[in-house]
Design an enzyme around this catalytic site. Structure first.
Site: not given
Ligand code: ADP
Length: 164
Positions: A18, A42, A93, A131
């Site tokens: 992130h 989630k 990703r 996460s």
């Molecule tokens: P997660 O899937 O880890 O729960 P979120 O729902 O908080 O993450 O995702 C928020 C944003 O960050 C989304 O656009 C998601 O695609 C992106 N994101 C999550 N993990 C990564 C990562 N490892 N690298 C790049 N972008 C990411």
């Protein structure tokens, strides 16, 4: 003209993946709003409260003057309208992220035609990071320090171990 970008997510908790997307967005746009969306998928499995998530993000973005942290409980397209945002930045990703993200981008465009969704490729070192993976590995005793922003890693790990 000055451009505002939004980085939305659940950030439960913020990961190195992130933070990489936030830092790269801060270089591209004049103003970046990182918004913790509490309606975001989630929701029922969340570990950190919205306030805790915001505080963790603030601590690892405090060196970025054009980044602010906020939260919202409603529709992202409406939030973007209220903030006069030009762009929603999403990190991608793998192909597995694509279908869902594409659907969300098309929906947001229908709901607010003024906002563009921009996909940013995840850094190669962050391709596997999420996460939920961090929570799972940490609970099973694995060392997740390298996957977390340095400023907040020990607090996140302590907290995850506490709530086992
Ligand atoms: P997660 O899937 O880890 O729960 P979120 O729902 O908080 O993450 O995702 C928020 C944003 O960050 C989304 O656009 C998601 O695609 C992106 N994101 C999550 N993990 C990564 C990562 N490892 N690298 C790049 N972008 C990411």
């Amino acid at each position: 003209m000055s451009k505002t970008a939004i980085c939305p997510g659940s950030f439960d908790p913020i990961t190195g993946g992130h933070l990489d997307i936030i830092r790269r967005s801060a270089k591209l746009f004049d103003r970046v709003i990182v918004v913790v969306m509490s309606n975001y998928r989630k929701v029922n499995n969340s570990c950190f409260s919205v306030d805790e998530r915001m505080e963790l993000i603030r601590r690892c973005t405090k060196d970025l003057p054009n980044v602010e942290v906020d939260c919202d409980f409603g529709l992202l397209a409406e939030y973007a309208r209220r903030k006069n945002a030009d762009v929603i930045v999403k990190g991608l990703r793998a192909v597995s992220d694509f279908e869902d993200e594409f659907q969300q981008a098309l929906t947001n465009k229908k709901l607010n035609s003024a906002v563009e969704t921009v996909f940013m490729a995840a850094g190669a070192e962050n391709m596997f990071l999420s996460s939920s993976m961090i929570k799972q590995v940490c609970r099973l005793g694995g060392d997740v320090t390298p996957f977390l922003p340095e400023e907040v890693s020990s607090d996140i790990i302590d907290r995850l171990r506490e709530t086992e």
